[in-house]
Design a protein around this motif. Structure first.
Motif, PDB file in Angstrom:
ATOM      1  N   LEU A  52      -7.997  45.993  30.042  1.00 53.51           N
ATOM      2  CA  LEU A  52      -9.216  46.264  29.168  1.00 53.51           C
ATOM      3  C   LEU A  52      -9.680  44.466  29.083  1.00 53.51           C
ATOM      4  N   THR A  53     -10.410  43.886  29.493  1.00 47.82           N
ATOM      5  CA  THR A  53     -10.916  42.769  29.218  1.00 47.82           C
ATOM      6  C   THR A  53     -11.819  42.130  28.450  1.00 47.82           C
ATOM      7  N   ILE A  54     -11.407  40.756  27.601  1.00 45.45           N
ATOM      8  CA  ILE A  54     -12.947  40.151  26.551  1.00 45.45           C
ATOM      9  C   ILE A  54     -13.008  39.278  26.777  1.00 45.45           C
ATOM     10  N   LYS A  55     -14.235  38.592  27.031  1.00 44.80           N
ATOM     11  CA  LYS A  55     -14.418  37.721  27.620  1.00 44.80           C
ATOM     12  C   LYS A  55     -13.992  36.093  26.530  1.00 44.80           C
ATOM     13  N   SER A  56     -12.855  35.554  26.567  1.00 44.20           N
ATOM     14  CA  SER A  56     -12.626  34.137  25.897  1.00 44.20           C
ATOM     15  C   SER A  56     -13.501  32.947  25.830  1.00 44.20           C
ATOM     16  N   ASN A  59       6.373  40.883  31.202  1.00 43.97           N
ATOM     17  CA  ASN A  59       5.802  42.589  30.671  1.00 43.97           C
ATOM     18  C   ASN A  59       4.427  42.331  30.087  1.00 43.97           C
ATOM     19  N   LYS A  60       4.004  42.923  29.810  1.00 41.48           N
ATOM     20  CA  LYS A  60       2.806  44.076  29.830  1.00 41.48           C
ATOM     21  C   LYS A  60       2.186  43.499  28.415  1.00 41.48           C
ATOM     22  N   ARG A  61       2.242  42.517  27.617  1.00 51.28           N
ATOM     23  CA  ARG A  61       1.234  41.229  26.864  1.00 51.28           C
ATOM     24  C   ARG A  61      -0.022  40.824  26.889  1.00 51.28           C
ATOM     25  N   ILE A  62      -0.460  41.012  25.626  1.00 47.52           N
ATOM     26  CA  ILE A  62      -2.320  40.094  25.496  1.00 47.52           C
ATOM     27  C   ILE A  62      -1.939  39.206  26.412  1.00 47.52           C
ATOM     28  N   LYS A  63      -2.813  38.889  26.863  1.00 51.48           N
ATOM     29  CA  LYS A  63      -2.725  37.142  27.503  1.00 51.48           C
ATOM     30  C   LYS A  63      -3.702  36.911  28.010  1.00 51.48           C
ATOM     31  N   LEU A  64      -4.211  35.066  27.900  1.00 52.40           N
ATOM     32  CA  LEU A  64      -5.752  34.670  28.236  1.00 52.40           C
ATOM     33  C   LEU A  64      -5.374  34.341  30.171  1.00 52.40           C
ATOM     34  N   LEU A  65      -5.931  35.008  30.751  1.00 48.09           N
ATOM     35  CA  LEU A  65      -6.193  35.044  31.922  1.00 48.09           C
ATOM     36  C   LEU A  65      -7.513  35.527  33.157  1.00 48.09           C
ATOM     37  N   ASP A  66      -7.500  33.950  33.627  1.00 47.79           N
ATOM     38  CA  ASP A  66      -9.396  33.207  33.882  1.00 47.79           C
ATOM     39  C   ASP A  66     -10.031  33.889  32.878  1.00 47.79           C
ATOM     40  N   GLY A  67      -9.859  33.072  31.550  1.00 50.19           N
ATOM     41  CA  GLY A  67     -10.938  33.156  30.865  1.00 50.19           C
ATOM     42  C   GLY A  67     -11.682  34.381  29.727  1.00 50.19           C
ATOM     43  N   THR A  93      -6.835  39.335  28.272  1.00 49.86           N
ATOM     44  CA  THR A  93      -6.213  40.838  29.139  1.00 49.86           C
ATOM     45  C   THR A  93      -5.370  41.803  27.765  1.00 49.86           C
ATOM     46  N   TYR A  94      -5.651  43.043  27.830  1.00 44.54           N
ATOM     47  CA  TYR A  94      -5.525  44.260  27.393  1.00 44.54           C
ATOM     48  C   TYR A  94      -4.915  45.281  28.126  1.00 44.54           C
ATOM     49  N   PRO A  95      -3.629  45.847  27.632  1.00 39.62           N
ATOM     50  CA  PRO A  95      -2.698  46.544  28.120  1.00 39.62           C
ATOM     51  C   PRO A  95      -3.381  48.525  27.490  1.00 39.62           C
ATOM     52  N   ILE A  96      -3.785  48.679  28.601  1.00 38.74           N
ATOM     53  CA  ILE A  96      -4.032  50.263  27.950  1.00 38.74           C
ATOM     54  C   ILE A  96      -3.197  51.394  27.894  1.00 38.74           C
ATOM     55  N   LYS A  97      -3.128  51.810  26.437  1.00 40.62           N
ATOM     56  CA  LYS A  97      -2.137  53.029  25.818  1.00 40.62           C
ATOM     57  C   LYS A  97      -2.404  54.394  26.214  1.00 40.62           C
ATOM     58  N   SER A  98      -3.850  55.049  25.861  1.00 42.43           N
ATOM     59  CA  SER A  98      -4.526  56.264  26.455  1.00 42.43           C
ATOM     60  C   SER A  98      -5.829  55.748  26.576  1.00 42.43           C
ATOM     61  N   ILE A  99      -6.061  57.326  26.921  1.00 42.94           N
ATOM     62  CA  ILE A  99      -7.679  57.429  26.972  1.00 42.94           C
ATOM     63  C   ILE A  99      -7.683  58.961  27.366  1.00 42.94           C
ATOM     64  N   ASN A 100      -8.931  59.279  25.969  1.00 43.96           N
ATOM     65  CA  ASN A 100      -9.132  60.765  25.497  1.00 43.96           C
ATOM     66  C   ASN A 100     -10.272  61.181  25.473  1.00 43.96           C
ATOM     67  N   ILE A 101     -10.908  61.574  26.901  1.00 43.34           N
ATOM     68  CA  ILE A 101     -11.526  62.622  27.412  1.00 43.34           C
ATOM     69  C   ILE A 101     -12.410  63.737  26.188  1.00 43.34           C
ATOM     70  N   SER A 102     -13.627  63.449  26.042  1.00 43.12           N
ATOM     71  CA  SER A 102     -14.608  64.405  25.712  1.00 43.12           C
ATOM     72  C   SER A 102     -15.844  64.352  25.975  1.00 43.12           C
ATOM     73  N   ASP A 158     -12.473  57.525  25.383  1.00 45.54           N
ATOM     74  CA  ASP A 158     -11.843  56.755  23.679  1.00 45.54           C
ATOM     75  C   ASP A 158     -10.660  56.494  24.637  1.00 45.54           C
ATOM     76  N   LEU A 159     -11.060  54.604  24.734  1.00 48.30           N
ATOM     77  CA  LEU A 159      -9.597  54.045  25.031  1.00 48.30           C
ATOM     78  C   LEU A 159      -8.506  53.253  24.219  1.00 48.30           C
ATOM     79  N   SER A 160      -7.464  53.654  24.076  1.00 43.87           N
ATOM     80  CA  SER A 160      -6.808  52.865  22.993  1.00 43.87           C
ATOM     81  C   SER A 160      -5.669  52.261  23.479  1.00 43.87           C
ATOM     82  N   VAL A 161      -5.639  50.690  23.360  1.00 45.87           N
ATOM     83  CA  VAL A 161      -4.877  49.137  23.289  1.00 45.87           C
ATOM     84  C   VAL A 161      -3.464  49.662  23.421  1.00 45.87           C
TER      85      VAL A 161
END
Length: 282
Positions: free
Chosen positions: A28-32, A245-253, A256-265, A276-279
């Motif tokens: 997952l990404t969030i603009k910094s 390793n898969k950590r939260i980091k800054l990449l090209d602005g 980025t967050y690793p995704i732990k799970s996806i729940n579909i309802s 529903d995505l959880s990091v």
């Protein structure tokens, strides 16, 4: 249901349908927002007290004993360090009956221990033109240094939040350059932080503060791990050495967050699916 993600396998950013998210390769990404290059030289100080009052004859009179804070203070690295330590180990008391105060504490374990609380209070006093403070040591050897100032207490509460669950970094942190931001975070880690196995860690009860710490540490190029060990118990960690390793980091602005799970309802037949995505907690 499209999400803007970073694909670790393809080394690219792209829009992906929620149903096509791959936990192994997608982040997952969030603009910094980058820190500016120039230093923020001064910090404006808000006024919360009146310099005049009405006497017994209903005549406006100047309060000659009142010493107001300066309209602005210089944002030195030392003051930013003190601000960071205050966020970790300080609090304010706002009162209309008693004195409003700014307080910093430290547990003194032995007579040779470095007295951080006195050092931090000294920086704050000199920066804001305050002459005196009081000191109290309780039966558990916790030393509290206190500045009695209504104006300072209100400003500190506005900037850094109230009780422990409300702690925050002020919005003007966006205006600090990287050197200033590093000084602020060093002060915070001095108070709430600890080092373990080549990592710098810190724990807080404020969800707002932990989210800000993620962003600002990433802006300094640090790869972050985040864990939640229960309600109001958040731990942030970054390695003091380079990691891959898969950590939260800054990449090209983007952060980025690793995704732990996806729940579909799908509550009802007529409604669309909800993803529903959880990091991931490292």
């Amino acid at each position: 249901h499209k999400l803007y993600i970073y694909d670790n396998k393809e080394d690219s950013f792209k829009w992906v349908e929620a149903k096509d998210i791959n936990i192994r390769n997608h982040f997952l990404t969030i603009k910094s927002v980058k820190q500016p290059l120039e230093r923020k030289k001064y910090l404006n100080v808000n006024s919360y007290v009146s310099t005049t009052f009405k006497n017994n004859f209903n005549v406006e009179q100047t309060n000659g004993r009142l010493v107001k804070l300066p309209e602005k203070v210089e944002l030195t690295n030392d003051l930013l360090y003190a601000f960071g330590f205050f966020i970790a180990e300080g609090w304010t008391i706002i009162s209309d009956i008693k004195s409003s105060t700014v307080n910093v504490c430290q547990k003194i374990t032995n007579s040779k221990m470095y007295d951080a609380s006195e050092y931090i209070i000294k920086i704050i006093k000199e920066s804001f033109g305050i002459e005196k403070h009081s000191t109290y040591v309780d039966t558990k050897n916790i030393k509290t240094c206190t500045i009695h100032s209504k104006e300072l207490a209100h400003n500190f509460k506005d900037w850094f939040g109230g009780i422990v669950y409300e702690k925050q970094l002020p919005i003007w942190v966006d205006e600090l350059n990287e050197e200033q931001l590093d000084s602020l975070l060093k002060g915070y880690y001095h108070g709430d932080g600890y080092r373990r196995k080549n990592t710098q860690q810190a724990t807080t009860s404020s969800i707002k503060l932990i989210s800000q710490l993620i962003r600002y540490n990433c802006n300094l190029g640090r790869s972050i791990s985040l864990s939640n060990k229960g309600e109001n118990n958040y731990t942030i960690e970054y390695s003091l050495e380079e990691v891959k390793n898969k950590r939260i980091k800054l990449l090209d602005g983007y952060i980025t967050y690793p995704i732990k799970s996806i729940n579909i309802s799908k509550p009802k037949k007529t409604e669309e699916r909800v993803y529903d995505l959880s990091v991931e907690d490292d």
